[in-house]
Scaffold this motif. Structure first.
Motif, PDB file in Angstrom:
ATOM      1  N   SER A  84       0.782  -1.189   0.114  1.00 27.87           N
ATOM      2  CA  SER A  84       0.032  -0.112   0.066  1.00 27.87           C
ATOM      3  C   SER A  84       0.921   1.366  -0.092  1.00 27.87           C
ATOM      4  O   SER A  84       0.388   2.211   0.284  1.00 27.87           O
ATOM      5  CB  SER A  84      -0.822   0.140   1.315  1.00 27.87           C
ATOM      6  OG  SER A  84      -0.140  -0.078   2.400  1.00 27.87           O
ATOM      7  N   ALA A  85       2.289   1.047  -0.269  1.00 28.84           N
ATOM      8  CA  ALA A  85       3.073   2.286  -0.157  1.00 28.84           C
ATOM      9  C   ALA A  85       2.886   3.308  -1.188  1.00 28.84           C
ATOM     10  O   ALA A  85       2.652   4.566  -0.910  1.00 28.84           O
ATOM     11  CB  ALA A  85       4.499   1.791  -0.362  1.00 28.84           C
ATOM     12  N   GLU A  86       2.384   2.920  -2.328  1.00 32.21           N
ATOM     13  CA  GLU A  86       2.069   4.104  -3.520  1.00 32.21           C
ATOM     14  C   GLU A  86       0.744   4.695  -2.951  1.00 32.21           C
ATOM     15  O   GLU A  86       0.480   5.974  -3.086  1.00 32.21           O
ATOM     16  CB  GLU A  86       1.830   3.539  -4.666  1.00 32.21           C
ATOM     17  CG  GLU A  86       1.980   4.426  -5.620  1.00 32.21           C
ATOM     18  CD  GLU A  86       2.589   3.855  -7.280  1.00 32.21           C
ATOM     19  OE1 GLU A  86       1.941   4.608  -8.198  1.00 32.21           O
ATOM     20  OE2 GLU A  86       2.769   2.758  -7.145  1.00 32.21           O
ATOM     21  N   GLN A  87      -0.336   3.803  -2.452  1.00 32.84           N
ATOM     22  CA  GLN A  87      -1.623   4.701  -2.057  1.00 32.84           C
ATOM     23  C   GLN A  87      -1.294   5.689  -0.872  1.00 32.84           C
ATOM     24  O   GLN A  87      -1.968   6.457  -0.955  1.00 32.84           O
ATOM     25  CB  GLN A  87      -2.629   3.573  -1.634  1.00 32.84           C
ATOM     26  CG  GLN A  87      -3.369   2.726  -2.819  1.00 32.84           C
ATOM     27  CD  GLN A  87      -4.047   1.594  -2.167  1.00 32.84           C
ATOM     28  OE1 GLN A  87      -3.718   0.636  -1.837  1.00 32.84           O
ATOM     29  NE2 GLN A  87      -5.122   1.875  -2.212  1.00 32.84           N
ATOM     30  N   LEU A  88      -0.325   5.034   0.012  1.00 32.62           N
ATOM     31  CA  LEU A  88      -0.277   5.856   1.119  1.00 32.62           C
ATOM     32  C   LEU A  88       0.628   7.400   0.721  1.00 32.62           C
ATOM     33  O   LEU A  88       0.029   8.432   1.280  1.00 32.62           O
ATOM     34  CB  LEU A  88       0.518   5.419   2.009  1.00 32.62           C
ATOM     35  CG  LEU A  88       0.778   5.966   3.366  1.00 32.62           C
ATOM     36  CD1 LEU A  88      -0.630   6.209   4.369  1.00 32.62           C
ATOM     37  CD2 LEU A  88       1.803   5.197   4.528  1.00 32.62           C
ATOM     38  N   ASN A  89       1.453   7.364  -0.018  1.00 30.67           N
ATOM     39  CA  ASN A  89       2.268   8.167  -0.538  1.00 30.67           C
ATOM     40  C   ASN A  89       1.207   9.064  -1.371  1.00 30.67           C
ATOM     41  O   ASN A  89       1.372  10.690  -1.135  1.00 30.67           O
ATOM     42  CB  ASN A  89       3.372   7.719  -1.710  1.00 30.67           C
ATOM     43  CG  ASN A  89       4.122   8.989  -2.053  1.00 30.67           C
ATOM     44  OD1 ASN A  89       4.661   9.786  -1.152  1.00 30.67           O
ATOM     45  ND2 ASN A  89       4.504   9.003  -3.297  1.00 30.67           N
ATOM     46  N   ASN A  90       0.387   8.805  -2.171  1.00 27.62           N
ATOM     47  CA  ASN A  90      -0.768   9.669  -2.874  1.00 27.62           C
ATOM     48  C   ASN A  90      -1.544  10.317  -1.791  1.00 27.62           C
ATOM     49  O   ASN A  90      -1.809  11.464  -1.887  1.00 27.62           O
ATOM     50  CB  ASN A  90      -1.489   8.853  -3.829  1.00 27.62           C
ATOM     51  CG  ASN A  90      -0.620   8.376  -5.051  1.00 27.62           C
ATOM     52  OD1 ASN A  90       0.232   8.927  -5.662  1.00 27.62           O
ATOM     53  ND2 ASN A  90      -1.401   7.108  -5.503  1.00 27.62           N
ATOM     54  N   THR A  91      -1.979   9.667  -0.701  1.00 26.86           N
ATOM     55  CA  THR A  91      -2.967  10.071  -0.106  1.00 26.86           C
ATOM     56  C   THR A  91      -2.473  11.077   1.023  1.00 26.86           C
ATOM     57  O   THR A  91      -2.884  12.416   1.025  1.00 26.86           O
ATOM     58  CB  THR A  91      -3.724   9.216   0.889  1.00 26.86           C
ATOM     59  OG1 THR A  91      -4.177   8.232  -0.193  1.00 26.86           O
ATOM     60  CG2 THR A  91      -4.548   9.592   1.953  1.00 26.86           C
ATOM     61  N   LEU A  92      -1.475  11.040   1.598  1.00 28.58           N
ATOM     62  CA  LEU A  92      -0.558  11.728   2.399  1.00 28.58           C
ATOM     63  C   LEU A  92       0.070  12.940   1.692  1.00 28.58           C
ATOM     64  O   LEU A  92       0.090  14.017   2.486  1.00 28.58           O
ATOM     65  CB  LEU A  92       0.590  10.975   3.417  1.00 28.58           C
ATOM     66  CG  LEU A  92      -0.120  10.126   4.247  1.00 28.58           C
ATOM     67  CD1 LEU A  92       0.813   9.597   5.182  1.00 28.58           C
ATOM     68  CD2 LEU A  92      -1.327  10.588   4.848  1.00 28.58           C
ATOM     69  N   SER A  93       0.505  12.816   0.543  1.00 30.87           N
ATOM     70  CA  SER A  93       1.017  14.102  -0.260  1.00 30.87           C
ATOM     71  C   SER A  93       0.052  14.956  -0.370  1.00 30.87           C
ATOM     72  O   SER A  93       0.323  16.412  -0.383  1.00 30.87           O
ATOM     73  CB  SER A  93       1.526  13.597  -1.628  1.00 30.87           C
ATOM     74  OG  SER A  93       2.717  12.761  -1.417  1.00 30.87           O
ATOM     75  N   LYS A  94      -1.227  14.797  -0.544  1.00 27.60           N
ATOM     76  CA  LYS A  94      -2.327  15.486  -0.536  1.00 27.60           C
ATOM     77  C   LYS A  94      -2.661  16.486   1.038  1.00 27.60           C
ATOM     78  O   LYS A  94      -3.500  17.223   0.633  1.00 27.60           O
ATOM     79  CB  LYS A  94      -3.457  14.875  -1.193  1.00 27.60           C
ATOM     80  CG  LYS A  94      -3.519  14.482  -2.463  1.00 27.60           C
ATOM     81  CD  LYS A  94      -4.611  13.494  -2.967  1.00 27.60           C
ATOM     82  CE  LYS A  94      -4.388  12.790  -4.237  1.00 27.60           C
ATOM     83  NZ  LYS A  94      -5.245  11.853  -4.674  1.00 27.60           N
ATOM     84  N   GLN A  95      -1.953  15.718   1.730  1.00 21.43           N
ATOM     85  CA  GLN A  95      -2.338  16.565   3.192  1.00 21.43           C
ATOM     86  C   GLN A  95      -0.898  16.990   3.673  1.00 21.43           C
ATOM     87  O   GLN A  95      -0.465  16.960   4.977  1.00 21.43           O
ATOM     88  CB  GLN A  95      -2.704  15.294   4.166  1.00 21.43           C
ATOM     89  CG  GLN A  95      -4.169  14.830   3.720  1.00 21.43           C
ATOM     90  CD  GLN A  95      -4.369  13.613   4.540  1.00 21.43           C
ATOM     91  OE1 GLN A  95      -4.952  13.534   5.604  1.00 21.43           O
ATOM     92  NE2 GLN A  95      -4.608  12.418   3.876  1.00 21.43           N
ATOM     93  N   GLY A  96      -0.131  17.552   2.747  1.00 22.63           N
ATOM     94  CA  GLY A  96       1.199  18.197   3.191  1.00 22.63           C
ATOM     95  C   GLY A  96       2.352  17.404   3.546  1.00 22.63           C
ATOM     96  O   GLY A  96       3.424  17.904   4.009  1.00 22.63           O
ATOM     97  N   PHE A  97       2.412  16.088   3.292  1.00 27.11           N
ATOM     98  CA  PHE A  97       3.442  15.203   3.660  1.00 27.11           C
ATOM     99  C   PHE A  97       4.496  15.112   2.263  1.00 27.11           C
ATOM    100  O   PHE A  97       4.055  15.428   1.344  1.00 27.11           O
ATOM    101  CB  PHE A  97       3.111  13.789   4.190  1.00 27.11           C
ATOM    102  CG  PHE A  97       2.609  13.601   5.447  1.00 27.11           C
ATOM    103  CD1 PHE A  97       3.090  12.998   6.468  1.00 27.11           C
ATOM    104  CD2 PHE A  97       1.260  14.035   5.723  1.00 27.11           C
ATOM    105  CE1 PHE A  97       2.781  12.862   7.598  1.00 27.11           C
ATOM    106  CE2 PHE A  97       0.620  13.672   6.932  1.00 27.11           C
ATOM    107  CZ  PHE A  97       1.484  13.394   8.142  1.00 27.11           C
TER     108      PHE A  97
END
Length: 273
Positions: free
Chosen positions: A38-51
């Motif tokens: 799930s690394a790519e999904q997590l990267n996509n999701t958290l990048s949209k929250q300022g990570f």
């Protein structure tokens, strides 16, 4: 210290250390590991929250008494180059661009070393050796590319770039400091706007803009800039509208920050690299 949500991933907080952007302040980061299917999904999701990503870690500033660091991205559809930016594009039109798999080369490291020695000799990466450089480039569990820019003299600039589901994220860029007149830092951003446009992706993620930090001033010169502020993306107002003053009530408690993070739907299928 560890704070966790009902479901993985787990979030941690770094120990305070001197801020590299604003003198006299201490920085602290909220972070989580980036691994597994799930690394790519997590990267996509958290990048949209300022990570932001650094190798196999996602992090976001979480300072105890300061909220100056704001994640920045360019809305490609709202971007129009200024006169000076059009001159930068023209001045660098002779470069050829090549996107490669995230694999470190001696030529890249040589350029990276020259860039650090001339531009960031006192920075946190100043002592990075070739093995650490290779880890920075190659240890990525998500869709990443090294975008290289060459002329007849060889490699002149490069960017380690992640491909997100809604844009491209410029993880780290470096270039030949001898070509100061070419404004290569600006050019790399301008070309990534074109890369995103050609790929039909709406955003170019730039990392953090820090009001009051001269190192970050160049980012607010791009039209279409958005900042992740107060829990949502907003069109940037005047730079003077963003108060960088420290205050103990500027940052929410860590547990509250973690509770407000949106995680990807575990049932959603991941994208293949």
């Amino acid at each position: 210290m560890r704070h966790s949500l009902p479901l993985a991933p787990q979030f941690y907080v770094t120990a305070p250390q001197p801020c590299p952007y604003l003198e006299g302040r201490m920085e602290r980061k909220l972070f989580t590991s980036l691994q597994g299917d799930s690394a790519e999904q997590l990267n996509n999701t958290l990048s949209k929250q300022g990570f932001r990503r650094s190798q196999n870690v996602l992090y976001r500033p979480s300072c105890a008494d300061c909220a100056a660091c704001l994640s920045a991205r360019i809305d490609v559809s709202a971007f129009t180059p200024s006169k000076s930016q059009r001159r930068v594009i023209k001045r660098n039109s002779h470069f050829s661009r090549r996107a490669t798999s995230p694999w470190a080369t001696e030529e890249q490291y040589s350029l990276f070393r020259t860039y650090l020695d001339r531009r960031h000799a006192d920075g946190g990466m100043a002592d990075m050796d070739v093995f650490e450089f290779a880890a920075m480039v190659e240890e990525t569990p998500v869709r990443s590319r090294v975008v290289e820019y060459q002329d007849e003299s060889g490699l002149r600039a490069a960017s380690l770039t992640d491909v997100l589901d809604d844009g491209v994220s410029m993880v780290y860029s470096f270039y030949d400091p001898e070509l100061e007149r070419n404004s290569l830092g600006t050019y790399l951003i301008l070309d990534h706007i074109e890369i995103a446009r050609q790929a039909g992706l709406p955003y170019v993620y730039l990392g953090y803009w820090v009001p009051g930090s001269p190192k970050m001033g160049y980012k607010c010169k791009f039209s279409g800039l958005e900042l992740y502020h107060e829990g949502r993306w907003q069109k940037m107002r005047r730079a003077s509208d963003y108060d960088a003053t420290t205050h103990p009530l500027k940052s929410d408690p860590i547990a509250e920050q973690v509770a407000n993070i949106t995680l990807p739907d575990a049932r959603a299928p991941g994208r293949r690299r």
